[in-house]
Motif scaffolding. Structure first.
Motif, PDB file in Angstrom:
ATOM      1  N   VAL A  85     -64.012  -7.383 118.850  1.00  0.00           N
ATOM      2  CA  VAL A  85     -64.365  -8.447 119.906  1.00  0.00           C
ATOM      3  C   VAL A  85     -64.321  -7.298 121.257  1.00  0.00           C
ATOM      4  O   VAL A  85     -63.103  -6.951 121.610  1.00  0.00           O
ATOM      5  N   ASP A  86     -65.288  -6.954 121.905  1.00  0.00           N
ATOM      6  CA  ASP A  86     -65.367  -6.077 123.051  1.00  0.00           C
ATOM      7  C   ASP A  86     -65.272  -6.849 124.530  1.00  0.00           C
ATOM      8  O   ASP A  86     -65.096  -6.307 125.400  1.00  0.00           O
ATOM      9  N   GLY A  87     -65.432  -8.212 124.375  1.00  0.00           N
ATOM     10  CA  GLY A  87     -65.379  -8.635 125.630  1.00  0.00           C
ATOM     11  C   GLY A  87     -65.592 -10.219 125.371  1.00  0.00           C
ATOM     12  O   GLY A  87     -65.855 -10.786 124.369  1.00  0.00           O
ATOM     13  N   ARG A 136     -54.856  -4.764 119.223  1.00  0.00           N
ATOM     14  CA  ARG A 136     -55.823  -4.048 118.248  1.00  0.00           C
ATOM     15  C   ARG A 136     -56.239  -2.734 119.053  1.00  0.00           C
ATOM     16  O   ARG A 136     -57.236  -2.070 118.395  1.00  0.00           O
ATOM     17  N   GLN A 137     -55.436  -2.265 120.110  1.00  0.00           N
ATOM     18  CA  GLN A 137     -55.930  -1.358 121.030  1.00  0.00           C
ATOM     19  C   GLN A 137     -57.570  -1.302 121.255  1.00  0.00           C
ATOM     20  O   GLN A 137     -58.228  -0.363 120.690  1.00  0.00           O
ATOM     21  N   GLN A 138     -58.040  -2.400 121.719  1.00  0.00           N
ATOM     22  CA  GLN A 138     -59.403  -2.482 121.689  1.00  0.00           C
ATOM     23  C   GLN A 138     -59.691  -2.604 123.295  1.00  0.00           C
ATOM     24  O   GLN A 138     -59.081  -3.400 123.839  1.00  0.00           O
ATOM     25  N   THR A 139     -60.762  -1.848 123.600  1.00  0.00           N
ATOM     26  CA  THR A 139     -61.428  -1.959 125.039  1.00  0.00           C
ATOM     27  C   THR A 139     -61.883  -3.025 125.123  1.00  0.00           C
ATOM     28  O   THR A 139     -62.588  -3.578 123.975  1.00  0.00           O
ATOM     29  N   PHE A 140     -61.958  -3.605 126.226  1.00  0.00           N
ATOM     30  CA  PHE A 140     -62.044  -5.281 126.354  1.00  0.00           C
ATOM     31  C   PHE A 140     -62.245  -5.419 127.851  1.00  0.00           C
ATOM     32  O   PHE A 140     -61.779  -5.274 128.781  1.00  0.00           O
ATOM     33  N   SER A 141     -63.675  -6.293 128.058  1.00  0.00           N
ATOM     34  CA  SER A 141     -63.977  -6.620 129.292  1.00  0.00           C
ATOM     35  C   SER A 141     -64.169  -8.242 129.366  1.00  0.00           C
ATOM     36  O   SER A 141     -64.950  -8.667 128.467  1.00  0.00           O
ATOM     37  N   LEU A 142     -63.331  -8.815 130.287  1.00  0.00           N
ATOM     38  CA  LEU A 142     -63.353 -10.333 130.337  1.00  0.00           C
ATOM     39  C   LEU A 142     -64.117 -10.655 131.899  1.00  0.00           C
ATOM     40  O   LEU A 142     -63.778 -10.114 132.833  1.00  0.00           O
ATOM     41  N   VAL A 143     -65.081 -11.477 131.634  1.00  0.00           N
ATOM     42  CA  VAL A 143     -65.556 -12.072 133.132  1.00  0.00           C
ATOM     43  C   VAL A 143     -65.208 -13.705 133.157  1.00  0.00           C
ATOM     44  O   VAL A 143     -65.490 -14.353 132.189  1.00  0.00           O
ATOM     45  N   ASN A 144     -64.559 -13.876 134.182  1.00  0.00           N
ATOM     46  CA  ASN A 144     -64.176 -15.245 134.585  1.00  0.00           C
ATOM     47  C   ASN A 144     -65.147 -15.917 135.433  1.00  0.00           C
ATOM     48  O   ASN A 144     -65.509 -15.101 136.518  1.00  0.00           O
ATOM     49  N   LEU A 145     -65.769 -16.925 135.141  1.00  0.00           N
ATOM     50  CA  LEU A 145     -66.644 -17.680 136.201  1.00  0.00           C
ATOM     51  C   LEU A 145     -65.733 -18.315 137.388  1.00  0.00           C
ATOM     52  O   LEU A 145     -65.023 -19.342 137.138  1.00  0.00           O
ATOM     53  N   SER A 146     -65.767 -17.824 138.611  1.00  0.00           N
ATOM     54  CA  SER A 146     -65.218 -18.324 139.627  1.00  0.00           C
ATOM     55  C   SER A 146     -66.376 -19.103 140.378  1.00  0.00           C
ATOM     56  O   SER A 146     -67.302 -19.598 139.833  1.00  0.00           O
ATOM     57  N   SER A 147     -66.278 -18.986 141.659  1.00  0.00           N
ATOM     58  CA  SER A 147     -67.302 -19.647 142.431  1.00  0.00           C
ATOM     59  C   SER A 147     -67.206 -19.262 144.008  1.00  0.00           C
ATOM     60  O   SER A 147     -65.907 -18.783 144.293  1.00  0.00           O
ATOM     61  N   GLY A 192     -51.826   1.368 128.008  1.00  0.00           N
ATOM     62  CA  GLY A 192     -52.568   2.265 127.046  1.00  0.00           C
ATOM     63  C   GLY A 192     -53.807   1.524 126.503  1.00  0.00           C
ATOM     64  O   GLY A 192     -54.183   1.885 125.568  1.00  0.00           O
ATOM     65  N   VAL A 193     -54.156   0.407 127.005  1.00  0.00           N
ATOM     66  CA  VAL A 193     -55.349   0.002 126.461  1.00  0.00           C
ATOM     67  C   VAL A 193     -56.448  -0.418 127.798  1.00  0.00           C
ATOM     68  O   VAL A 193     -56.085  -0.939 128.941  1.00  0.00           O
ATOM     69  N   ALA A 194     -57.750  -0.357 127.467  1.00  0.00           N
ATOM     70  CA  ALA A 194     -58.613  -0.292 128.795  1.00  0.00           C
ATOM     71  C   ALA A 194     -59.085  -1.932 128.467  1.00  0.00           C
ATOM     72  O   ALA A 194     -60.281  -1.998 128.316  1.00  0.00           O
ATOM     73  N   PHE A 195     -58.089  -2.640 128.961  1.00  0.00           N
ATOM     74  CA  PHE A 195     -58.307  -4.309 129.210  1.00  0.00           C
ATOM     75  C   PHE A 195     -58.773  -4.384 130.653  1.00  0.00           C
ATOM     76  O   PHE A 195     -57.911  -4.024 131.553  1.00  0.00           O
ATOM     77  N   GLY A 234     -77.278 -10.997 135.439  1.00  0.00           N
ATOM     78  CA  GLY A 234     -77.378  -9.716 135.605  1.00  0.00           C
ATOM     79  C   GLY A 234     -76.007  -9.150 135.980  1.00  0.00           C
ATOM     80  O   GLY A 234     -75.466  -8.143 135.476  1.00  0.00           O
ATOM     81  N   ALA A 235     -75.329  -9.938 136.985  1.00  0.00           N
ATOM     82  CA  ALA A 235     -73.732  -9.444 137.242  1.00  0.00           C
ATOM     83  C   ALA A 235     -72.907  -9.715 136.177  1.00  0.00           C
ATOM     84  O   ALA A 235     -72.052  -8.940 135.907  1.00  0.00           O
ATOM     85  N   ILE A 236     -73.276 -10.575 135.190  1.00  0.00           N
ATOM     86  CA  ILE A 236     -72.076 -10.901 134.034  1.00  0.00           C
ATOM     87  C   ILE A 236     -72.470  -9.908 133.035  1.00  0.00           C
ATOM     88  O   ILE A 236     -71.310  -9.109 132.446  1.00  0.00           O
ATOM     89  N   VAL A 237     -73.759  -9.564 132.710  1.00  0.00           N
ATOM     90  CA  VAL A 237     -73.910  -8.383 131.688  1.00  0.00           C
ATOM     91  C   VAL A 237     -73.575  -7.179 132.163  1.00  0.00           C
ATOM     92  O   VAL A 237     -72.789  -6.499 131.340  1.00  0.00           O
ATOM     93  N   PHE A 238     -73.708  -6.779 133.599  1.00  0.00           N
ATOM     94  CA  PHE A 238     -73.079  -5.588 134.227  1.00  0.00           C
ATOM     95  C   PHE A 238     -71.792  -5.478 133.959  1.00  0.00           C
ATOM     96  O   PHE A 238     -71.268  -4.281 133.426  1.00  0.00           O
ATOM     97  N   LEU A 239     -70.934  -6.379 134.227  1.00  0.00           N
ATOM     98  CA  LEU A 239     -69.471  -6.160 134.306  1.00  0.00           C
ATOM     99  C   LEU A 239     -69.074  -6.163 132.699  1.00  0.00           C
ATOM    100  O   LEU A 239     -67.909  -5.625 132.559  1.00  0.00           O
ATOM    101  N   LEU A 240     -69.794  -6.878 131.741  1.00  0.00           N
ATOM    102  CA  LEU A 240     -69.412  -6.721 130.238  1.00  0.00           C
ATOM    103  C   LEU A 240     -69.834  -5.171 129.896  1.00  0.00           C
ATOM    104  O   LEU A 240     -68.934  -4.756 128.813  1.00  0.00           O
ATOM    105  N   SER A 241     -70.726  -4.520 130.389  1.00  0.00           N
ATOM    106  CA  SER A 241     -71.263  -3.447 129.850  1.00  0.00           C
ATOM    107  C   SER A 241     -70.437  -2.220 130.116  1.00  0.00           C
ATOM    108  O   SER A 241     -69.604  -2.296 131.134  1.00  0.00           O
ATOM    109  N   ASP A 242     -70.567  -0.951 129.468  1.00  0.00           N
ATOM    110  CA  ASP A 242     -69.869   0.270 129.923  1.00  0.00           C
ATOM    111  C   ASP A 242     -70.277   0.794 131.178  1.00  0.00           C
ATOM    112  O   ASP A 242     -69.720   1.542 131.882  1.00  0.00           O
ATOM    113  N   ALA A 243     -71.444   0.480 131.614  1.00  0.00           N
ATOM    114  CA  ALA A 243     -71.835   0.732 133.268  1.00  0.00           C
ATOM    115  C   ALA A 243     -70.735   0.314 133.932  1.00  0.00           C
ATOM    116  O   ALA A 243     -70.575   1.025 135.333  1.00  0.00           O
ATOM    117  N   ALA A 244     -69.904  -0.730 134.156  1.00  0.00           N
ATOM    118  CA  ALA A 244     -68.980  -1.353 134.881  1.00  0.00           C
ATOM    119  C   ALA A 244     -67.393  -0.660 134.124  1.00  0.00           C
ATOM    120  O   ALA A 244     -66.644  -1.666 134.790  1.00  0.00           O
TER     121      ALA A 244
END
Ligand SMILES: NC(=O)c1ccc[n+]([C@@H]2O[C@H](COP(=O)([O-])OP(=O)(O)OC[C@H]3O[C@@H](n4cnc5c(N)ncnc54)[C@H](O)[C@@H]3O)[C@@H](O)[C@H]2O)c1
Length: 260
Positions: A85-87, A136-147, A192-195, A234-244
């Motif tokens: 699971v990546d994100g 799992r030593q898994q790179t992970f991007s979490l996006v929380n919906l705020s407001s 040691g993990v890119a969370f 767009g903002a969500i996909v960006f933050l999930l992606s490696d671009a961010a």
């Protein structure tokens, strides 16, 4: 060279996937080349997603984000099915039947229940994602919906002559969520993990609201006013992606300028 804005070969959990914004986030993850795991308490809403998207790149499961066993099982099942699971995106919106009252009408018990369900659930899910990434030593991007109402005081005048208001619980929840997101990033640094976890803060999303409200809300915006759910993906996909991949603990506001 910058990393691509794509979710190719990434698996992303979407909590609250059957909701108004959640369904559109599932669409966006799949359109960006990712695999989506749609999670919700709403069985019929999950079935509707399967009917639309099929089951190749999409998996659906019941999840109550306020229940640790349920959250742990969702992560483990997604890992088993897709290998990693990546994100994740948390777009759940729990509330009790008395949520949404005017400030002076809010009872203490309801304040506690609504803040507990919402911020408590976001806490539990964020804790589980961080634990999963660490174990799992898994790179992970979490996006929380705020407001926008996590960082600005309400403009109560936009609700004049409508039955709507901005609930006091929401201010506490979303401000707390933004700061809890920073907290978790700080806690995970040096392990040691890119969370990484970030927030996206939408302005109001169109859902058949009162015309007077839409007009007075729109006066504070640049060009569109209230947005469609597609406008925040767009903002969500960006933050999930490696671009961010170096964006950590931030809050990205998508509101057509309402809060400026
Ligand atoms: N709609 C807006 O105008 C708007 C604006 C800014 C921010 N937001 C935020 O976006 C998010 C989504 O809002 P929405 O309008 O799509 O809400 P929604 O009510 O349409 O959908 C929320 C989904 O969360 C699910 N859910 C509730 N409790 C759950 C739980 N314990 N576990 C798992 N799933 C649960 C519901 O079944 C529902 O499918 C919320 O966090 C909300 O605060 C919404």
């Amino acid at each position: 060279m910058n990393a691509p804005l794509s979710l190719q070969s990434k698996t992303v959990l979407v909590v609250g996937a059957a909701g108004h914004i959640g369904r559109i986030i599932v669409d966006a993850v799949l359109s960006a080349g990712g695999r989506a795991v749609a999670l919700d308490t709403d069985a019929a809403g999950l079935q509707a997603l399967t009917d639309v998207h099929g089951a190749d790149a999409l998996s659906c499961a019941m999840l109550d984000m306020a229940n640790r066993a349920s959250v742990d099982r969702a992560l483990a099942d997604a890992h088993d099915r897709f290998g990693a699971v990546d994100g994740a995106v948390n777009t759940a919106y729990p509330r009790n039947p008395r949520y949404g009252r005017q400030f002076f009408d809010v009872e203490y018990a309801d304040f506690c229940e609504n803040t507990g369900l919402h911020i408590g659930g976001y806490f539990l899910f964020m804790q589980a994602c961080a634990r999963y990434a660490l174990e799992r030593q898994q790179t992970f991007s979490l996006v929380n919906l705020s407001s926008i109402y996590g960082s600005m005081a309400p403009r109560f005048e936009v609700y004049t002559d409508t039955a709507m208001t901005m609930p006091v619980e929401y201010a506490a929840i979303k401000a707390g969520l933004e700061h809890m997101t920073r907290y978790v990033n700080a806690y995970m640094k040096g392990r040691g993990v890119a969370f990484r976890a970030n927030c996206v803060s939408p302005g109001g999303i169109l859902a058949g609201q009162d015309e007077r409200f839409l007009a007075s809300y729109g006066k504070h915006c640049l060009s569109k006013g209230m947005l469609d759910a597609q406008d925040v993906t767009g903002a969500i996909v960006f933050l999930l992606s490696d671009a961010a991949r170096h964006i950590v603990g931030q809050n990205l506001i998508v509101d057509d300028g309402f809060s400026i």
